[in-house]
Design an enzyme around this catalytic site. Structure first.
Site, mmCIF file in Angstrom:
data_model
loop_
_atom_site.group_PDB
_atom_site.id
_atom_site.type_symbol
_atom_site.label_atom_id
_atom_site.label_comp_id
_atom_site.label_asym_id
_atom_site.label_seq_id
_atom_site.Cartn_x
_atom_site.Cartn_y
_atom_site.Cartn_z
ATOM 1 N N TRP A 115 37.025 -8.149 26.476
ATOM 2 C CA TRP A 115 35.615 -8.347 26.118
ATOM 3 C C TRP A 115 35.555 -8.929 24.712
ATOM 4 O O TRP A 115 36.199 -8.422 23.795
ATOM 5 C CB TRP A 115 34.813 -7.040 26.156
ATOM 6 C CG TRP A 115 33.454 -7.267 25.573
ATOM 7 C CD1 TRP A 115 32.426 -7.947 26.155
ATOM 8 C CD2 TRP A 115 32.998 -6.882 24.258
ATOM 9 N NE1 TRP A 115 31.355 -8.014 25.284
ATOM 10 C CE2 TRP A 115 31.683 -7.359 24.113
ATOM 11 C CE3 TRP A 115 33.586 -6.185 23.196
ATOM 12 C CZ2 TRP A 115 30.931 -7.172 22.956
ATOM 13 C CZ3 TRP A 115 32.839 -5.994 22.044
ATOM 14 C CH2 TRP A 115 31.518 -6.482 21.937
ATOM 15 N N GLU A 151 35.059 -9.160 30.922
ATOM 16 C CA GLU A 151 33.796 -8.412 30.878
ATOM 17 C C GLU A 151 32.657 -9.229 30.279
ATOM 18 O O GLU A 151 32.703 -9.654 29.127
ATOM 19 C CB GLU A 151 33.985 -7.128 30.051
ATOM 20 C CG GLU A 151 32.718 -6.285 29.974
ATOM 21 C CD GLU A 151 32.903 -5.011 29.157
ATOM 22 O OE1 GLU A 151 33.962 -4.843 28.514
ATOM 23 O OE2 GLU A 151 31.977 -4.179 29.161
ATOM 24 N N LYS A 187 28.530 -9.847 29.240
ATOM 25 C CA LYS A 187 27.504 -9.077 28.538
ATOM 26 C C LYS A 187 26.236 -9.907 28.407
ATOM 27 O O LYS A 187 26.276 -11.130 28.422
ATOM 28 C CB LYS A 187 28.065 -8.707 27.156
ATOM 29 C CG LYS A 187 27.123 -7.920 26.290
ATOM 30 C CD LYS A 187 27.909 -7.108 25.279
ATOM 31 C CE LYS A 187 26.973 -6.461 24.291
ATOM 32 N NZ LYS A 187 27.547 -5.288 23.671
ATOM 33 N N ASP A 189 24.879 2.455 25.151
ATOM 34 C CA ASP A 189 26.085 3.253 25.391
ATOM 35 C C ASP A 189 25.859 4.747 25.213
ATOM 36 O O ASP A 189 26.668 5.451 24.612
ATOM 37 C CB ASP A 189 27.245 2.753 24.525
ATOM 38 C CG ASP A 189 27.774 1.419 25.005
ATOM 39 O OD1 ASP A 189 28.288 1.367 26.128
ATOM 40 O OD2 ASP A 189 27.651 0.415 24.269
ATOM 41 N N ASP A 196 21.716 -2.018 25.523
ATOM 42 C CA ASP A 196 23.102 -1.601 25.786
ATOM 43 C C ASP A 196 23.499 -0.512 24.787
ATOM 44 O O ASP A 196 24.383 -0.700 23.958
ATOM 45 C CB ASP A 196 24.002 -2.846 25.654
ATOM 46 C CG ASP A 196 25.461 -2.532 25.893
ATOM 47 O OD1 ASP A 196 25.745 -1.557 26.607
ATOM 48 O OD2 ASP A 196 26.312 -3.276 25.364
ATOM 49 N N ASP A 230 29.923 -3.797 33.345
ATOM 50 C CA ASP A 230 29.501 -2.701 32.472
ATOM 51 C C ASP A 230 28.031 -2.452 32.801
ATOM 52 O O ASP A 230 27.218 -3.381 32.750
ATOM 53 C CB ASP A 230 29.692 -3.106 31.004
ATOM 54 C CG ASP A 230 29.335 -1.986 30.036
ATOM 55 O OD1 ASP A 230 28.231 -1.435 30.157
ATOM 56 O OD2 ASP A 230 30.148 -1.687 29.144
ATOM 57 N N HIS A 242 25.241 -3.908 30.616
ATOM 58 C CA HIS A 242 25.299 -5.317 30.217
ATOM 59 C C HIS A 242 24.416 -6.236 31.039
ATOM 60 O O HIS A 242 24.709 -7.425 31.190
ATOM 61 C CB HIS A 242 26.744 -5.802 30.265
ATOM 62 C CG HIS A 242 27.577 -5.223 29.173
ATOM 63 N ND1 HIS A 242 28.839 -5.671 28.869
ATOM 64 C CD2 HIS A 242 27.315 -4.232 28.299
ATOM 65 C CE1 HIS A 242 29.326 -4.967 27.860
ATOM 66 N NE2 HIS A 242 28.427 -4.080 27.507
ATOM 67 N N ASP A 293 32.568 3.717 29.647
ATOM 68 C CA ASP A 293 32.389 3.030 28.373
ATOM 69 C C ASP A 293 31.083 3.470 27.718
ATOM 70 O O ASP A 293 30.021 2.944 28.020
ATOM 71 C CB ASP A 293 32.398 1.509 28.570
ATOM 72 C CG ASP A 293 32.261 0.771 27.249
ATOM 73 O OD1 ASP A 293 32.366 1.431 26.196
ATOM 74 O OD2 ASP A 293 32.052 -0.457 27.255
ATOM 75 N N HIS A 301 32.648 -0.418 33.997
ATOM 76 C CA HIS A 301 32.425 0.351 32.781
ATOM 77 C C HIS A 301 31.147 1.128 33.020
ATOM 78 O O HIS A 301 30.051 0.575 32.902
ATOM 79 C CB HIS A 301 32.258 -0.570 31.568
ATOM 80 C CG HIS A 301 33.553 -0.939 30.927
ATOM 81 N ND1 HIS A 301 33.635 -1.634 29.741
ATOM 82 C CD2 HIS A 301 34.829 -0.669 31.289
ATOM 83 C CE1 HIS A 301 34.901 -1.792 29.409
ATOM 84 N NE2 HIS A 301 35.645 -1.218 30.332
#
Ligand code: RNT
Ligand code: ZN
Length: 418
Positions: free
Chosen positions: A186, A225, A227, A295, A293, A258, A261, A325, A285
């Site tokens: 990524w 990955e 995004k 997380d 995003d 992810d 994302h 993630d 992820h």
């Protein structure tokens, strides 16, 4: 909770599921086998051991300042060992390139070697874990806004070299553990404001990737990955989903999804079946975006359950790698791991307990009322009794009992770190 009550509830649940054609023992056996790739970076807010002060740009950010984060490899390993006592199953551990054992020396990103990760190999083996790997192109003086997509050849070559080395390290890991090491790539490359060179940067990234992937390895697998955007890079992302989906389909690389994302209303679960048709495998992820995003810690929500269901419905466990993630620095970090891992397992358990045979029969007959009704009823079938039994059988804390264990570890260990 009393052992006998858990067992009794489980027996009742088993009968209830049998009535809708679900074999609970089969689901439990499958759940036992599902490996989750536990990300190393929740333990220390993505700091790593390269003497990074903080994330320093690169589109991502951990927020919060909860005391007790792991300050060195020993502490990080101890924390993960604690986590492992609170979860069931055999799992994987995902390292970032900045988590090597650099012995106090500054080893630059274009100098890392397998030897810097040999201690991790031994530790992983001792703890029954398999390792995965990630390139780290953020938080470095050469990170800027563009790394692999940088028109400046010197900077681009630096990151190409880093990424090539990461592949070599991943290959060495895969060989050692006799199981492919999944390497995720990524990069944050993008622009804060309007750019007039969208095509150019993507073309450069394609060329960099071709150079990086020129060597074929047997013991590692490449994932790319995508995004939507990064912090400070809101207007343009070189490695967008279209870009990597195209690259992955054309060059047969694994695309990483992810869950943070994409546009917030986009269904990641719906992407599984399409990717399975055109790319070799999928890397996940599992994360939790809140408005962006962000997380946040993964929890048992519809997004994760739908994702798990699509994997079960496509019978795709052999082609989907499940990784986590997220990095929440505002709560107990060991607790963050346990909540997220357990939530992911619960989602897969619910998916495995879906009365799929009956649902598919309804659908084949055009009985759409019946299909919707059973989907609704399935939500409140006693999956939780099966979950508790799974924990009991695996000799780990049942239900909320893990809270006290984490509080104790905080008292004894993490609260003493300054
Ligand atoms: C960033 C990506 C990436 C990172 C980790 C630390 O938005 O999700 O996977 O979170 O590599
Ligand atoms: Zn990610």
């Amino acid at each position: 909770m009393k052992k006998e009550s858990i067992q009794k509830s489980f027996e009742i649940a088993k009968d209830r599921y049998a009535a809708v054609g679900v074999d609970v023992e089969k689901a439990l056996n499958k759940l036992q086998e599902i490996a989750i790739s536990i990300h190393c970076w929740q333990a220390d807010d993505v700091t790593g051991f390269e003497k990074l002060e903080n994330l320093g740009g690169g589109g991502i950010q951990a927020t919060g300042n909860y005391p007790g984060k792991a300050r060195n490899i020993g502490e990080l390993r101890a924390d993960i060992e604690k986590v492992l006592t609170l979860i069931a199953g055999k799992h994987r551990f995902s390292l970032h390139a900045i988590y090597g054992e650099f012995d106090g020396k500054y080893i630059d990103r274009n100098e890392i070697e397998p030897q810097h990760f040999s201690g991790w190999l031994d530790w992983a083996k001792e703890n029954g874990l398999k390792l995965d790997f990630n390139t780290t192109s953020f938080g470095h003086s050469k990170s800027g806004d563009l790394t692999l997509a940088n028109p400046d050849k010197a900077i681009r070559d630096f990151w190409i070299e880093h990424t090539k080395r990461c592949r070599q390290i991943s290959e060495a890991i895969g060989k050692f553990q006799n199981d492919p090491c999944i390497m995720n790539l990524w990069i944050h490359d993008g622009m804060k404001d309007l750019t007039v060179n969208r095509y150019r940067y993507r073309q450069i990234l394609e060329q960099s990737l071709d150079e990086i992937f020129a060597i074929d390895y047997k013991n590692m697998k490449d994932c790319i990955e995508a995004k939507l955007f990064g912090i400070g890079l809101e207007s343009y992302t070189v490695g967008s989903y279209d870009f990597y989906l195209g690259y992955g389909a054309k060059k047969q690389k694994i695309v990483t999804l992810d869950t943070g994302h994409f546009h917030l209303s986009e269904s990641i679960a719906d992407k599984i079946s399409s990717l399975l048709l055109f790319t070799p495998e999928i890397m996940l992820h599992v994360s939790r975006p809140i408005r962006w995003d962000s997380d946040h810690v993964t929890i048992l929500n519809d997004d994760v359950i739908d994702l798990a269901k699509e994997i079960v419905r496509a019978d795709a466990f052999n082609r989907v790698h499940i990784g986590l993630d997220y990095f929440d620095a505002s709560i107990n970090r060991i607790g963050a791991y346990v909540i997220g891992i357990r939530a992911t397992q619960k989602a897969f358990l619910q998916a495995l307990l879906e009365p799929l045979t009956v649902l598919r029969a309804y659908e084949a007959n055009g009985q759409y009322f019946e299909r919707l009704a059973l989907l609704e009823e399935a939500k409140s079938l006693p999956w939780n009794a099966v979950w508790d039994y799974f924990c009991l059988k695996n000799n780990i804390a049942v239900g909320e009992d893990y809270i006290a264990e984490i509080q104790q570890y905080e008292k004894d260990v993490t609260s003493k770190r300054n």
